[in-house]
Write a protein that holds these residues in place. Structure first.
Motif, short mmCIF file in Angstrom:
data_model
loop_
_atom_site.label_atom_id
_atom_site.label_comp_id
_atom_site.label_asym_id
_atom_site.label_seq_id
_atom_site.Cartn_x
_atom_site.Cartn_y
_atom_site.Cartn_z
N GLU A 45 59.93 102.80 31.72
CA GLU A 45 61.35 102.41 31.76
C GLU A 45 61.97 102.63 33.13
OE1 GLU A 45 60.07 104.69 29.76
OE2 GLU A 45 60.03 103.80 27.76
N ALA A 46 61.46 103.61 33.86
CA ALA A 46 62.06 103.95 35.15
C ALA A 46 61.60 103.04 36.28
CB ALA A 46 61.72 105.41 35.51
N LEU A 47 60.52 102.31 36.06
CA LEU A 47 59.98 101.50 37.15
C LEU A 47 60.77 100.21 37.33
CD1 LEU A 47 57.72 101.06 39.25
CD2 LEU A 47 56.44 99.84 37.47
N SER A 48 61.26 100.01 38.54
CA SER A 48 61.88 98.75 38.91
C SER A 48 61.52 98.47 40.35
CB SER A 48 63.40 98.81 38.75
OG SER A 48 63.98 99.65 39.74
N MET A 49 61.56 97.22 40.74
CA MET A 49 61.22 96.88 42.12
C MET A 49 62.24 97.50 43.08
SD MET A 49 58.44 95.21 41.73
CE MET A 49 57.95 93.98 42.95
N ARG A 50 63.48 97.62 42.66
CA ARG A 50 64.51 98.20 43.52
C ARG A 50 64.23 99.68 43.77
NH1 ARG A 50 68.75 101.19 42.60
NH2 ARG A 50 68.63 100.90 40.34
N LYS A 51 63.94 100.43 42.69
CA LYS A 51 63.65 101.85 42.84
C LYS A 51 62.36 102.08 43.62
CE LYS A 51 65.99 103.43 38.63
NZ LYS A 51 65.79 104.08 37.30
N LEU A 52 61.38 101.24 43.34
CA LEU A 52 60.11 101.37 44.04
C LEU A 52 60.29 101.10 45.53
CD1 LEU A 52 57.06 101.84 43.87
CD2 LEU A 52 56.78 99.41 43.34
N GLY A 53 61.09 100.09 45.85
CA GLY A 53 61.36 99.80 47.25
C GLY A 53 62.04 100.96 47.95
N ALA A 54 62.94 101.62 47.24
CA ALA A 54 63.65 102.77 47.82
C ALA A 54 62.68 103.90 48.13
CB ALA A 54 64.74 103.24 46.88
N ARG A 55 61.72 104.12 47.24
CA ARG A 55 60.72 105.18 47.47
C ARG A 55 59.83 104.87 48.65
NH1 ARG A 55 59.12 108.32 42.23
NH2 ARG A 55 57.11 108.51 43.28
N LEU A 56 59.66 103.59 48.93
CA LEU A 56 58.80 103.15 50.04
C LEU A 56 59.62 102.85 51.30
CD1 LEU A 56 56.50 100.81 47.95
CD2 LEU A 56 55.73 102.84 49.17
N ASN A 57 60.91 103.13 51.24
CA ASN A 57 61.80 102.82 52.37
C ASN A 57 61.74 101.34 52.73
OD1 ASN A 57 62.71 105.54 52.78
ND2 ASN A 57 60.73 105.98 53.75
N ALA A 58 61.74 100.52 51.70
CA ALA A 58 61.69 99.06 51.89
C ALA A 58 62.58 98.41 50.83
CB ALA A 58 60.27 98.54 51.78
N GLY A 59 63.10 97.24 51.13
CA GLY A 59 63.90 96.52 50.16
C GLY A 59 63.02 95.84 49.12
N ALA A 60 63.62 95.53 47.98
CA ALA A 60 62.86 94.85 46.93
C ALA A 60 62.31 93.53 47.42
CB ALA A 60 63.75 94.63 45.71
N THR A 61 63.05 92.86 48.29
CA THR A 61 62.59 91.58 48.84
C THR A 61 61.28 91.75 49.59
OG1 THR A 61 64.88 90.84 49.05
CG2 THR A 61 63.21 89.63 50.30
N SER A 62 61.14 92.85 50.32
CA SER A 62 59.90 93.11 51.04
C SER A 62 58.73 93.28 50.09
CB SER A 62 60.05 94.38 51.91
OG SER A 62 61.08 94.23 52.86
N LEU A 63 58.98 93.91 48.94
CA LEU A 63 57.91 94.10 47.96
C LEU A 63 57.45 92.76 47.40
CD1 LEU A 63 58.82 97.06 48.22
CD2 LEU A 63 58.66 97.25 45.73
#
Length: 243
Positions: A45-63
């Motif tokens: 439930e916690a996984l989202s591209m936005r949150k994942l991008g934040a953990r990687l210091n990248a925007g969701a668009t980059s992912l």
């Protein structure tokens, strides 16, 4: 002259050409590894591209330059952890011991990654990934060498049990983890309520000693239950082998 409509593409990371990217610092492997860490720690439930991008210091668009959708990301995550499952070489002297080892390795992996069994049936075409294909190929070789005339059906019988038990265990351990207690502590606190709920149900109340034993060593009891059920499945499969 009629035109034939193009068929919709199959939505899977394994069926499309991989995109090139000009961001070498952010690789697909790095994205998948971080997604798995997030899934292990916080759940699906916690996984989202936005949150994942934040953990990687990248925007969701980059992912999205590396992974087209969250569903594709889940396919990749499933395939990555499939590499952790050990299947013994085929042709050994004891097929039951080999299958037991493979089943135990799957269970260990599923409990290490509690989200795995929950998404196996939902992660698109995860079974087309190279690690999952290797796992499946080794199982097929093992059951074929054991002499099963229909190895795929024998595999389905064993791993339907293994996946079912692992799903139940993973859900239980997730509940325990959220309590902040050890498994023994959680069971001991739950025991009075369980005994009260089973009062008046003769067969359930008869299981009281097992429930009490679970409080002292719940991990061993889970191991024993898993081993017992697997032995029953293998006993039935053994009867299917040619005489």
């Amino acid at each position: 002259m009629s035109r034939t409509k193009d068929k919709n593409p199959i939505a899977s990371v394994w069926t499309r050409e991989q995109r090139r990217t000009d961001q070498p610092a952010l690789s697909r492997d790095a994205i998948v590894r971080e997604a798995i860490a997030m899934l292990d720690a916080e759940g699906i439930e916690a996984l989202s591209m936005r949150k994942l991008g934040a953990r990687l210091n990248a925007g969701a668009t980059s992912l999205y330059r590396h992974v087209a959708t969250k569903d594709e990301l889940m396919e990749l995550a499933v395939d990555e952890v499939a590499a952790e499952i050990h299947v013994p070489r085929a042709g050994g002297p004891d097929w039951r011991a080999a299958v037991t080892e493979a089943a135990g390795s799957f269970r260990t992996t599923a409990l290490r990654h509690p989200w795995l069994t929950l998404v196996l049936g939902q992660a698109g075409l995860a079974y087309l990934g190279p690690n999952y294909m290797t796992f499946s190929e080794r199982l097929a070789a093992l059951f074929t060498a054991a002499g099963f005339p229909e190895p795929s059906r024998a595999i389905d019988a064993v791993f339907s049990y293994v996946i079912g038990m692992s799903t139940t265990e993973a859900a239980w351990l997730t509940t325990v983890a959220r309590s902040g207690e050890s498994e023994s502590e959680f069971v001991a606190r739950l025991l009075p309520a369980a005994q009260q709920a089973s009062a008046g149900y003769d067969h359930l109340a008869a299981a009281g000693p097992e429930t009490s034993a679970q409080a002292s060593d719940p991990a061993k009891l889970r191991d024993d239950k898993f081993a017992y059920g697997l032995e029953v499945v293998l006993d039935g499969l053994a009867l299917r082998l040619p005489k």
